[in-house]
Enzyme design. Structure first.
Site, PDB file in Angstrom:
ATOM      1  N   ALA A  60     -47.680 -10.473   5.487  1.00 57.39           N
ATOM      2  CA  ALA A  60     -49.052 -10.017   5.371  1.00 57.39           C
ATOM      3  C   ALA A  60     -49.707 -10.128   6.748  1.00 57.39           C
ATOM      4  O   ALA A  60     -49.203 -10.820   7.642  1.00 57.39           O
ATOM      5  CB  ALA A  60     -49.807 -10.850   4.337  1.00 57.39           C
ATOM      6  N   GLY A 103     -45.303 -11.787   2.680  1.00 59.34           N
ATOM      7  CA  GLY A 103     -45.661 -10.693   1.784  1.00 59.34           C
ATOM      8  C   GLY A 103     -44.658  -9.564   1.803  1.00 59.34           C
ATOM      9  O   GLY A 103     -44.473  -8.870   0.794  1.00 59.34           O
ATOM     10  N   GLU A 106     -42.034 -10.585  -0.597  1.00 59.10           N
ATOM     11  CA  GLU A 106     -42.531 -10.489  -1.967  1.00 59.10           C
ATOM     12  C   GLU A 106     -42.612  -9.041  -2.431  1.00 59.10           C
ATOM     13  O   GLU A 106     -42.386  -8.750  -3.609  1.00 59.10           O
ATOM     14  CB  GLU A 106     -43.884 -11.184  -2.075  1.00 59.10           C
ATOM     15  CG  GLU A 106     -43.746 -12.705  -1.925  1.00 59.10           C
ATOM     16  CD  GLU A 106     -45.066 -13.432  -2.021  1.00 59.10           C
ATOM     17  OE1 GLU A 106     -45.241 -14.217  -2.972  1.00 59.10           O
ATOM     18  OE2 GLU A 106     -45.927 -13.221  -1.151  1.00 59.10           O
ATOM     19  N   GLU A 126     -44.562 -19.189   4.303  1.00 55.98           N
ATOM     20  CA  GLU A 126     -45.985 -19.473   4.067  1.00 55.98           C
ATOM     21  C   GLU A 126     -46.382 -20.939   4.204  1.00 55.98           C
ATOM     22  O   GLU A 126     -47.450 -21.234   4.778  1.00 55.98           O
ATOM     23  CB  GLU A 126     -46.401 -18.947   2.681  1.00 55.98           C
ATOM     24  CG  GLU A 126     -46.583 -17.450   2.597  1.00 55.98           C
ATOM     25  CD  GLU A 126     -45.327 -16.695   2.189  1.00 55.98           C
ATOM     26  OE1 GLU A 126     -45.427 -15.537   1.769  1.00 55.98           O
ATOM     27  OE2 GLU A 126     -44.221 -17.289   2.301  1.00 55.98           O
TER      28      GLU A 126
END
Length: 243
Positions: A60, A103, A106, A126
């Site tokens: 992300a 992200g 994911e 993370e």
């Protein structure tokens, strides 16, 4: 444009395209993915997800994440769109080259089928940034690789290379970079050769929690048993066999 879309009759290729940020997933990309999901929910087709410039998605966008608040976390900005992708009617194929971190990993976990190149590096760092993998990793990864390996990956924040990802079953095949997208199209070709409704029902059965089985298969099969396409395909099979 952060998401390049190529539409065909039976599939859509969506390329994450922020090469200057290694395809980091920002709000504009999330918005574009939501728009794509709306298209594919209304007109179901196989989706191939890939990234530009030898990277799937390096995570992300940290600059945006740093400024997000508790209320932003509760909104599930990335989680919500990844759930929509996961629940699309037709299969989703992630063709992963290079980094798929945070992200980006994911998003890959949300696909039905994952293939990669030997340069794959995938994981969820993370905790090293003071957050958790909250966009699907903690429930999808155990389903994909099992509790022990998911715990290993998520609690350490380490990154898997391509061979380990293949050995763990996180990806189903490795292909040289030049052959990755053709391999994804080959999978989409095999899907397209099957009955679309049977494919959608198979995906629904695969995504149904254990408590819903076997009744879900019986109801889905009952619908297919009454379909003209089932009769046509079986008749063709029997005619070929009798020649």
């Amino acid at each position: 444009m952060t998401l390049h879309i190529e539409e065909r009759d039976d599939r859509v290729v969506a390329t994450l395209d922020r090469p200057e940020k290694r395809n980091a997933i920002d709000q504009s990309m999330v918005n574009a993915l939501h728009e794509l999901c709306t298209i594919l929910e209304e007109s179901p087709r196989t989706l191939i997800l890939t990234g530009s410039d030898g990277v799937f998605a390096a995570g992300a966008d940290i600059a945006q994440l740093r400024d997000r608040t508790a209320e932003d976390a509760r909104r599930g900005i990335n989680a919500t769109v990844f759930i929509r992708i996961h629940e699309l009617p037709m299969p989703v194929i992630a063709a992963i080259d290079g980094y798929a971190l945070g992200g980006g990993a994911e998003l890959a976990y949300a696909a039905d089928i994952r293939i990669a190149t030997p340069s794959l590096r995938i994981g969820n760092p993370e905790p090293g940034l003071g957050i958790i993998a909250a966009a699907g990793a903690t429930w999808r990864l155990p389903e994909i690789v099992g509790d022990a390996r998911a715990s290993d990956l998520l609690l350490t924040g380490r990154t898997l290379d391509a061979e380990d990802a293949l050995r763990w079953g996180l990806v189903s095949a490795l292909h040289p970079a030049a052959e990755l997208l053709p391999a994804a199209h080959g999978i989409a070709d095999r899907i397209a050769a099957n009955d679309a409704l049977a494919t959608q029902h198979t995906k629904r059965a695969l995504r149904t929690p254990r408590a819903g089985h076997p009744s879900v298969e019986l109801e889905l099969q009952a619908e297919l048993f009454e379909s003209p396409e089932k009769h046509r395909r079986m008749t063709e099979f029997l005619e070929r066999k009798s020649r």
